[in-house]
Design an enzyme around this catalytic site. Structure first.
Site, PDB file in Angstrom:
ATOM      1  N   GLU A  85      15.352  66.307  96.511  1.00 36.34           N
ATOM      2  CA  GLU A  85      15.496  67.358  95.506  1.00 36.34           C
ATOM      3  C   GLU A  85      14.625  67.031  94.299  1.00 36.34           C
ATOM      4  OE1 GLU A  85      19.446  69.598  95.961  1.00 36.34           O
ATOM      5  OE2 GLU A  85      19.924  67.759  94.901  1.00 36.34           O
ATOM      6  N   ASN A 110      26.149  73.028  97.306  1.00 40.52           N
ATOM      7  CA  ASN A 110      26.669  72.179  96.234  1.00 40.52           C
ATOM      8  C   ASN A 110      27.112  73.119  95.113  1.00 40.52           C
ATOM      9  OD1 ASN A 110      27.081  70.454  94.099  1.00 40.52           O
ATOM     10  ND2 ASN A 110      24.922  69.842  93.910  1.00 40.52           N
ATOM     11  N   HIS A 124      23.246  62.708  93.365  1.00 40.88           N
ATOM     12  CA  HIS A 124      22.622  63.940  92.868  1.00 40.88           C
ATOM     13  C   HIS A 124      21.938  63.663  91.529  1.00 40.88           C
ATOM     14  CE1 HIS A 124      22.091  67.949  91.285  1.00 40.88           C
ATOM     15  NE2 HIS A 124      22.110  68.349  92.538  1.00 40.88           N
ATOM     16  N   LYS A 156      28.602  72.477  92.437  1.00 43.36           N
ATOM     17  CA  LYS A 156      28.567  71.875  91.092  1.00 43.36           C
ATOM     18  C   LYS A 156      29.856  72.194  90.332  1.00 43.36           C
ATOM     19  CE  LYS A 156      23.587  71.978  91.337  1.00 43.36           C
ATOM     20  NZ  LYS A 156      22.306  71.982  90.650  1.00 43.36           N
ATOM     21  N   GLU A 195      21.845  65.198  88.872  1.00 45.03           N
ATOM     22  CA  GLU A 195      22.659  65.405  87.666  1.00 45.03           C
ATOM     23  C   GLU A 195      23.540  64.188  87.406  1.00 45.03           C
ATOM     24  OE1 GLU A 195      24.070  69.245  88.937  1.00 45.03           O
ATOM     25  OE2 GLU A 195      22.009  69.956  88.731  1.00 45.03           O
ATOM     26  N   GLY A 240      17.591  74.403  89.898  1.00 40.87           N
ATOM     27  CA  GLY A 240      18.124  75.383  88.956  1.00 40.87           C
ATOM     28  C   GLY A 240      17.070  76.051  88.093  1.00 40.87           C
ATOM     29  N   SER A 243      16.181  75.297  94.085  1.00 42.34           N
ATOM     30  CA  SER A 243      15.870  76.731  94.044  1.00 42.34           C
ATOM     31  C   SER A 243      15.655  77.353  95.430  1.00 42.34           C
ATOM     32  CB  SER A 243      14.660  77.006  93.136  1.00 42.34           C
ATOM     33  OG  SER A 243      14.954  76.616  91.803  1.00 42.34           O
TER      34      SER A 243
END
Ligand code: PGA
Length: 251
Positions: free
Chosen positions: A167, A9, A95, A11, A97, A173, A213
């Protein structure tokens, strides 16, 4: 036997030329891999160029998002047909985010899942708890809601084109990867949810990726867990050698 699926991904990163350079670097490093499904998910603006660069390669392409209408007055949105037109076979939906920064709800994500599947895309559908939800003992409730509401109305046959991505938001991250035991525990829980909703065969066939991560250094141990069926990789997917390292650790 579930075939592992490892997706990058990207991003909101990489200009077109950088995206092409990344897949040009990646292709020779994974050319011999046929036991893992490999997917890259560029930004919308890099899809066409990346799709062309991937022609004939053993790497599939996905988008990071998709809209719930085929065409019309939806300024700024992109339809499944537009994605397929660039070479996309996949879309990431849900996702964290998009859930937490863009405010996408379970209901909208369910609508996106229905529309994407009905229009011939395969979907990586993301779920995951916040740190305070884990610490507050709400993790299982949060995951149950995300799976139940997210997959509402989907048939067991349609599930063949769905991958779930677990996730944990606290691991995305942050460099703080879930332990293999933590990942396995949640994947077992999620698979049981799928069994309750869709039956034993669908649950057994469902691929569940871990994301948060992931690096070449931790990928081997994570994927050795029986219920971890691949990865959704952010930062480490932006370099050909580190993404290939994860794929090679998994195969
Ligand atoms: P990360 O991101 O690998 O950079 O933690 C994973 C993701 O958000 O899909």
């Amino acid at each position: 036997m579930r075939k592992p699926i490892i997706a990058g991904n990207w991003k909101m990163n990489l200009l077109q030329r950088e995206a092409v350079a990344l897949v040009d670097g990646l292709k020779p490093l994974v050319a011999a891999v046929d036991t893992v499904d490999i997917v890259v998910c560029p930004t919308y603006t890099a899809l066409s160029a990346t799709g062309k660069a991937l022609e004939g390669a053993n790497i599939q392409m996905g988008a990071q998002n998709v809209y719930v209408k085929a065409s019309g007055a939806y300024t700024g949105e992109i339809s499944p047909d537009m994605l397929k037109d660039t070479g996309c076979e996949w879309a990431i939906i849900g996702h964290s985010e998009r859930r937490h920064i863009l405010g996408e709800t379970d209901a909208l994500l369910n609508e996106k899942l229905h529309f994407a599947l009905a229009n011939g895309l395969k979907v990586m559908f993301c779920i995951g708890e916040l740190l305070e939800e884990r610490q507050g003992g709400q993790m299982n409730d949060v995951l149950t809601t995300q799976v139940t509401e997210g997959l509402k109305g989907i048939s067991a046959a349609q599930l063949d084109n769905v991958v779930l991505a677990y996730e944990p938001v606290w691991a995305i991250g942050t460099g703080e990867v879930a332990t293999p035991e933590q990942a396995e525990e949640v994947h077992v829980f999620v698979r049981a949810l799928v069994k309750d909703l869709f039956g034993a065969a669908a649950a057994e066939a469902m691929r569940i990726q871990y994301g948060g991560s992931v690096k070449a250094e931790n990928a081997g141990e994570l994927i050795s867990k029986p219920n971890v069926d691949g990865f959704l990789v952010g930062g480490a997917a932006l370099k050909a050698d580190s993404f290939a390292g994860i794929i090679n650790a998994a195969k």
